[in-house]
Design a protein around this motif. Structure first.
Motif, PDB file in Angstrom:
ATOM      1  N   ILE A 201       0.755  19.296 -11.746  1.00  0.00           N
ATOM      2  CA  ILE A 201       1.618  20.032 -12.688  1.00  0.00           C
ATOM      3  C   ILE A 201       0.915  20.191 -14.019  1.00  0.00           C
ATOM      4  N   LEU A 202       0.286  19.064 -14.436  1.00  0.00           N
ATOM      5  CA  LEU A 202      -0.439  19.128 -15.699  1.00  0.00           C
ATOM      6  C   LEU A 202      -1.581  20.147 -15.610  1.00  0.00           C
ATOM      7  N   SER A 203      -2.268  20.172 -14.453  1.00  0.00           N
ATOM      8  CA  SER A 203      -3.376  21.114 -14.261  1.00  0.00           C
ATOM      9  C   SER A 203      -2.850  22.545 -14.311  1.00  0.00           C
ATOM     10  N   LEU A 204      -1.719  22.726 -13.699  1.00  0.00           N
ATOM     11  CA  LEU A 204      -1.122  24.059 -13.709  1.00  0.00           C
ATOM     12  C   LEU A 204      -0.776  24.468 -15.140  1.00  0.00           C
TER      13      LEU A 204
ATOM     14  N   LEU B  20      -8.724  18.211  -7.521  1.00  0.00           N
ATOM     15  CA  LEU B  20      -8.848  16.742  -7.335  1.00  0.00           C
ATOM     16  C   LEU B  20      -7.493  16.125  -7.047  1.00  0.00           C
ATOM     17  N   ALA B  21      -6.496  16.607  -7.733  1.00  0.00           N
ATOM     18  CA  ALA B  21      -5.148  16.080  -7.514  1.00  0.00           C
ATOM     19  C   ALA B  21      -4.680  16.390  -6.100  1.00  0.00           C
ATOM     20  N   GLU B  22      -5.040  17.659  -5.663  1.00  0.00           N
ATOM     21  CA  GLU B  22      -4.646  18.009  -4.286  1.00  0.00           C
ATOM     22  C   GLU B  22      -5.360  17.148  -3.270  1.00  0.00           C
ATOM     23  N   ASP B  23      -6.687  16.960  -3.514  1.00  0.00           N
ATOM     24  CA  ASP B  23      -7.447  16.095  -2.580  1.00  0.00           C
ATOM     25  C   ASP B  23      -6.904  14.683  -2.586  1.00  0.00           C
ATOM     26  N   THR B  24      -6.615  14.245  -3.830  1.00  0.00           N
ATOM     27  CA  THR B  24      -6.082  12.872  -3.920  1.00  0.00           C
ATOM     28  C   THR B  24      -4.770  12.766  -3.172  1.00  0.00           C
ATOM     29  N   LYS B  25      -3.928  13.811  -3.331  1.00  0.00           N
ATOM     30  CA  LYS B  25      -2.639  13.780  -2.637  1.00  0.00           C
ATOM     31  C   LYS B  25      -2.836  13.754  -1.136  1.00  0.00           C
TER      32      LYS B  25
ATOM     33  N   ASP C 213       2.881  10.482  -6.639  1.00  0.00           N
ATOM     34  CA  ASP C 213       3.596  10.913  -7.853  1.00  0.00           C
ATOM     35  C   ASP C 213       2.616  11.305  -8.959  1.00  0.00           C
ATOM     36  N   ILE C 214       1.551  10.483  -9.099  1.00  0.00           N
ATOM     37  CA  ILE C 214       0.544  10.774 -10.127  1.00  0.00           C
ATOM     38  C   ILE C 214      -0.164  12.079  -9.815  1.00  0.00           C
ATOM     39  N   ALA C 215      -0.484  12.249  -8.489  1.00  0.00           N
ATOM     40  CA  ALA C 215      -1.173  13.478  -8.083  1.00  0.00           C
ATOM     41  C   ALA C 215      -0.292  14.687  -8.339  1.00  0.00           C
TER      42      ALA C 215
ATOM     43  N   ILE D 231       0.846  -1.208   0.000  1.00  0.00           N
ATOM     44  CA  ILE D 231       0.000   0.000   0.000  1.00  0.00           C
ATOM     45  C   ILE D 231       0.867   1.238   0.000  1.00  0.00           C
ATOM     46  N   ARG D 232       1.943   1.212   0.806  1.00  0.00           N
ATOM     47  CA  ARG D 232       2.815   2.378   0.839  1.00  0.00           C
ATOM     48  C   ARG D 232       3.418   2.646  -0.539  1.00  0.00           C
ATOM     49  N   LYS D 233       3.751   1.541  -1.217  1.00  0.00           N
ATOM     50  CA  LYS D 233       4.281   1.725  -2.582  1.00  0.00           C
ATOM     51  C   LYS D 233       3.223   2.338  -3.514  1.00  0.00           C
ATOM     52  N   ILE D 234       1.984   1.829  -3.345  1.00  0.00           N
ATOM     53  CA  ILE D 234       0.881   2.360  -4.168  1.00  0.00           C
ATOM     54  C   ILE D 234       0.636   3.828  -3.833  1.00  0.00           C
ATOM     55  N   VAL D 235       0.666   4.132  -2.506  1.00  0.00           N
ATOM     56  CA  VAL D 235       0.467   5.526  -2.067  1.00  0.00           C
ATOM     57  C   VAL D 235       1.532   6.416  -2.656  1.00  0.00           C
ATOM     58  N   ALA D 236       2.723   5.932  -2.659  1.00  0.00           N
ATOM     59  CA  ALA D 236       3.814   6.728  -3.231  1.00  0.00           C
ATOM     60  C   ALA D 236       3.585   6.952  -4.720  1.00  0.00           C
ATOM     61  N   ALA D 237       3.118   5.899  -5.384  1.00  0.00           N
ATOM     62  CA  ALA D 237       2.863   6.016  -6.821  1.00  0.00           C
ATOM     63  C   ALA D 237       1.720   7.009  -7.078  1.00  0.00           C
ATOM     64  N   VAL D 238       0.663   6.881  -6.234  1.00  0.00           N
ATOM     65  CA  VAL D 238      -0.485   7.808  -6.376  1.00  0.00           C
ATOM     66  C   VAL D 238      -0.035   9.237  -6.115  1.00  0.00           C
TER      67      VAL D 238
END
Length: 449
Positions: free
Chosen positions: A318-321, A347-352, A311-313, A302-309
């Motif tokens: 950045i893409l949103s910006l 959404l990215a911020e919330d996700t983060k 990164d995506i967030a 999960i920690r690995k997934i969280v880290a990946a998420v």
């Protein structure tokens, strides 16, 4: 040899032929044969003695013949006594008896009187009493019957020798020898009978002495035996009572041991159940550890997934910006795209933020998992230790059960042996009581002896 000193015999012959003259010749052998006038000598009140005199054929004629021989015997009395004592003194034992209790001259005088009394021809109460007195004296000084008989045989030999030397015919010799030997035989009978009576009297006295002593000893022994039997019986009764008490104690001990053995077996069973439960706990902790380890592995994923998420967030933000910048450049045409970009950024911020929260929770969960794993290992260690102690206690219970079973068996065996011992002691008590009764009967029988 000249005139026969025993020529008085012709007078006896004349009397046998109913003649009064003392001068009648005495050469006819028939004159010495018994005639119808001869009578056996008898004494009033002496039936046995009369039978004895009848048996040896002692008649009144014999007594008269002795009286006729008396003068001749008196003439030769010194020679007769000297010859008698010369022979007697040749025996050392007889000489010692004589010298101890009398003297030779005194005894010679007594023998002279004794021989002359024989030829008095008076076999009466006084005559018998003197012979019995002689027997008592002989017995008192320790003269044995064999020496008395030997001495009398010697005296008889002296008389027979004198008769053969002083007579001329066999008929005379035979008649005189028969007469003398009859009287000497009667003397021996009287003396030996008194010897026997005295021996019997001494034996009876000795018997009474021994009997009384024996009665005293037996009575004393019987009394002691009765007392001992009574004491023994009392001791046996006390021993039986003590043995019964010991037996009761053993019975209670055996019952208690059996009960303890049952409880030990029950405890052993419960301990076996506890050991089984500990084994189940141990297995459960192992399963739990495996589960916790899997949970820890999942938390890491999960920690690995969280880290990946995250990164995506970050990339989405950045893409949103970038999109917002581009929308601003587009002006009105990009205004809608700008709104979308803002929403994507939010959404990215919330996700983060959510992912960060999830990461924190996962980290906390991982920390708790590590603690649980530590506690589970402690439980495993305690469970393992409890398992070993349970196994050791189980072995101790097994030894206790075996030992109690062996002890119980020995107690039961001892109990049986004590029962046999009690029976034996009771048998001893019974035998002791019988012994006391027998001793009492024996004492009563002894008192009646």
């Amino acid at each position: 040899m000249g005139k026969c000193p025993f020529s008085f015999m012709h007078g006896l012959t004349s009397k046998n032929n109913n003649e009064e003259s003392p001068a009648a010749p005495s050469t006819d052998s028939k004159s010495f044969a018994p005639t119808a006038t001869e009578m056996f000598h008898t004494l009033d009140g002496h039936d046995d003695l009369n039978e004895q005199m009848r048996m040896i054929d002692l008649t009144e004629e014999d007594l008269r013949l002795l009286r006729l021989m008396k003068p001749v015997v008196e003439q030769r009395i010194d020679d007769i006594t000297n010859q008698f004592y010369n022979t007697v003194l040749g025996v050392n034992k007889l000489e010692a008896i004589i010298l101890e209790h009398s003297s030779i001259e005194r005894l010679k005088k007594t023998l002279r009187e004794h021989i002359i009394e024989i030829f008095d021809g008076n076999v009466n109460e006084e005559y018998i009493a003197k012979r019995l007195k002689i027997a008592n004296i002989h017995k008192r000084i320790g003269l044995e019957p064999k020496w008395y008989l030997s001495a009398f045989q010697n005296l008889q030999n002296v008389f027979i020798t004198a008769i053969y030397n002083e007579t001329h015919t066999d008929v005379e010799r035979i008649k005189l020898v028969q007469t003398v030997t009859k009287l000497l035989n009667l003397e021996q009978q009287l003396v030996l009978e008194e010897y026997e009576k005295e021996n019997i009297r001494e034996k009876e006295e000795q018997y009474l002495l021994v009997k009384n002593e024996l009665k005293h000893k037996i009575a004393e022994f019987s009394g002691e035996l009765i007392d001992l039997s009574i004491d023994t019986n009392a001791a046996v009764e006390q021993l039986v009572a003590s043995s019964n008490e010991v037996n009761n104690t053993f019975q209670r001990t055996a019952a208690s041991a059996l009960e303890s053995q049952g409880k030990a077996r029950e405890g052993h069973g419960q301990l076996n159940n506890l050991t089984g439960q500990i084994n189940l706990i141990y297995e459960s902790t192992n399963e739990m550890e495996r589960s916790v380890n899997e949970l820890s592995s999942s938390s890491q994923k999960i920690r690995k997934i969280v880290a990946a998420v995250q990164d995506i967030a970050d990339q989405t933000k950045i893409l949103s910006l970038n999109a917002t910048i581009e929308a601003a450049r587009a002006g009105d045409h990009g205004r809608g795209f700008s709104v979308v970009a803002q929403e994507v950024s939010r959404l990215a911020e919330d996700t983060k933020n959510t992912v960060v929260r999830i990461g924190e929770l996962t980290l906390q969960s991982s920390s708790l998992t590590s603690q649980v794993v530590g506690e589970i290992r402690k439980v495993q260690e305690l469970t393992e230790s409890g398992k070993q102690q349970s196994l050791e206690t189980s072995r101790l219970f097994s030894d206790i059960v075996d030992s109690m079973q062996s002890s119980t068996q020995r107690i039961v065996t001892v109990e049986e042996e004590i029962k046999v011992l009690i029976q034996t002691i009771e048998g001893i008590g019974s035998a002791t009581a019988q012994t006391a009764a027998s001793a009492g009967q024996f004492k009563s029988a002894t008192d009646n002896l």
